[in-house]
Design an enzyme around this catalytic site. Structure first.
Site, short mmCIF file in Angstrom:
data_model
loop_
_atom_site.label_atom_id
_atom_site.label_comp_id
_atom_site.label_asym_id
_atom_site.label_seq_id
_atom_site.Cartn_x
_atom_site.Cartn_y
_atom_site.Cartn_z
N ASN A 1 37.99 38.80 39.17
CA ASN A 1 37.72 40.14 38.65
C ASN A 1 37.67 40.08 37.13
OD1 ASN A 1 37.49 43.02 38.63
ND2 ASN A 1 39.67 43.19 38.16
N GLY B 1 26.84 47.97 36.49
CA GLY B 1 26.51 46.58 36.86
C GLY B 1 26.14 45.66 35.72
N ASP C 1 45.29 44.35 39.49
CA ASP C 1 45.05 43.72 38.19
C ASP C 1 46.10 42.67 37.84
OD1 ASP C 1 42.77 45.28 37.88
OD2 ASP C 1 43.86 46.89 36.90
N SER D 1 39.93 40.28 30.37
CA SER D 1 40.49 39.14 31.10
C SER D 1 39.72 38.91 32.40
CB SER D 1 41.95 39.42 31.50
OG SER D 1 42.71 39.88 30.41
N HIS E 1 38.57 42.46 33.91
CA HIS E 1 39.32 43.68 33.60
C HIS E 1 39.31 43.90 32.09
CE1 HIS E 1 42.19 46.90 34.19
NE2 HIS E 1 42.89 46.39 33.19
N ASN F 1 28.01 43.68 34.00
CA ASN F 1 28.63 42.36 34.17
C ASN F 1 27.90 41.54 35.23
OD1 ASN F 1 31.12 41.67 32.53
ND2 ASN F 1 31.51 43.81 33.06
N ARG G 1 37.05 50.15 43.41
CA ARG G 1 37.73 50.58 44.62
C ARG G 1 38.74 49.50 45.00
NH1 ARG G 1 37.56 53.75 48.97
NH2 ARG G 1 37.69 52.74 51.00
N GLU H 1 48.43 42.59 44.36
CA GLU H 1 48.95 43.47 43.30
C GLU H 1 47.79 43.85 42.38
OE1 GLU H 1 52.42 45.24 42.17
OE2 GLU H 1 52.42 43.53 43.55
N LEU I 1 40.74 47.03 47.12
CA LEU I 1 40.43 46.28 48.35
C LEU I 1 41.66 46.30 49.25
CD1 LEU I 1 38.64 43.31 46.61
CD2 LEU I 1 37.54 44.93 48.19
C1 GAR Z 1 33.71 46.87 32.86
O1 GAR Z 1 34.19 47.19 31.59
C2 GAR Z 1 34.81 46.21 33.68
O2 GAR Z 1 35.65 45.40 32.92
C3 GAR Z 1 35.55 47.41 34.19
O3 GAR Z 1 34.56 48.37 34.50
C4 GAR Z 1 33.42 48.14 33.68
C5 GAR Z 1 32.23 47.95 34.58
O4 GAR Z 1 31.07 47.86 33.83
N1 GAR Z 1 36.33 47.09 35.33
C6 GAR Z 1 37.51 47.62 35.59
O5 GAR Z 1 38.02 48.49 34.91
C7 GAR Z 1 38.19 47.09 36.85
N2 GAR Z 1 39.57 47.42 36.85
P1 GAR Z 1 29.75 47.25 34.48
O6 GAR Z 1 29.53 48.00 35.80
O7 GAR Z 1 28.68 47.56 33.49
O8 GAR Z 1 29.96 45.78 34.70
#
Ligand code: GAR
Length: 205
Positions: free
Chosen positions: A109, A15, A147, A138, A111, A17, A93, A145, A95
């Site tokens: 999102n 978490g 990402d 990004s 990524h 982000n 996960r 689709e 959606l």
């Molecule tokens: C982050 O690096 C995010 O970009 C990635 O998971 C991590 C979550 O970190 N997300 C993905 O790969 C989604 N496809 P966080 O829980 O510390 O925010």
């Protein structure tokens, strides 16, 4: 003063982000407020931070549930909290198409790659192994689709010689924390009609 856009943040783990979104929100006059933090894992570490911030939380394990049934429960909870925009922040996960259609154009999102390159998982290792010069992250609008969907913001970093995926991930994560709050804020300002859309107008629903 225009009302703040009510954002639901979806997390599955650490978490960081989500924390960046909330901390940035507390540091100035932003266009959004976090109305709910939802998780498909009641043990997600980020939920602890949400509690400390005093935010509303909804957490339920998806295990043993059909994807669409779980998403319907989450959808009901988000609507109960009058959520208008969703920010996926390490929500690991997929959606369901029904859920994405219901929130079409209103799910963002983050990524960890320079989309459209390296969709999916393990992005940093794949970029290093492919001999890429640059990596990054990004913020994009979620479509059915994986990402895919319009990119709203990106940060680009040069991959260092002999850099490990772990170190690169740390450096990229810092950039994620920088660009996601700003991109979400601009998106919400656009919804409120204050900022010029940087994406196609059909996303302004
Ligand atoms: C982050 O690096 C995010 O970009 C990635 O998971 C991590 C979550 O970190 N997300 C993905 O790969 C989604 N496809 P966080 O829980 O510390 O925010």
């Amino acid at each position: 003063m225009a009302e703040k856009v009510r954002v639901g943040v979806l997390i599955s783990g650490r978490g960081s982000n989500f924390v960046a979104l909330e901390e940035w929100n507390r540091r100035g006059d932003r266009a959004y407020e976090i109305a709910l933090v939802a998780s498909n894992d009641p043990d997600a570490r980020g939920l602890m931070a949400a509690k400390i911030f005093g935010l509303r939380i909804w957490a339920k394990s998806h295990k043993g549930m059909e994807r669409a049934a779980f998403d319907m429960l989450m959808d009901a909870e988000l609507r109960r909290h009058n959520v208008q925009v969703l920010a996926l922040a390490g929500y690991m996960r997929l959606l369901s198409p029904e859920f994405i259609r219901a929130w079409e154009g209103r799910i963002l999102n983050i990524h960890p790659s320079l989309l459209p390159a390296y969709k999916g998982l393990d992005t940093h290792r794949r970029a290093i192994e492919a001999g890429e010069s640059f990596a990054g992250c990004s913020v994009h609008v979620v479509t059915e689709e994986l990402d895919d969907g319009p990119v709203l913001a990106q940060a680009k970093l040069r991959i260092r010689p002999n850099e490990t995926p772990e170190i690169l991930a740390q450096r990229v994560l810092k950039e994620e924390h920088r660009i996601y709050p700003e991109a979400l804020d601009t998106f919400c300002r656009t919804l409120r009609g204050e900022a010029q859309p940087t994406i196609s107008s059909d996303l302004k629903k």
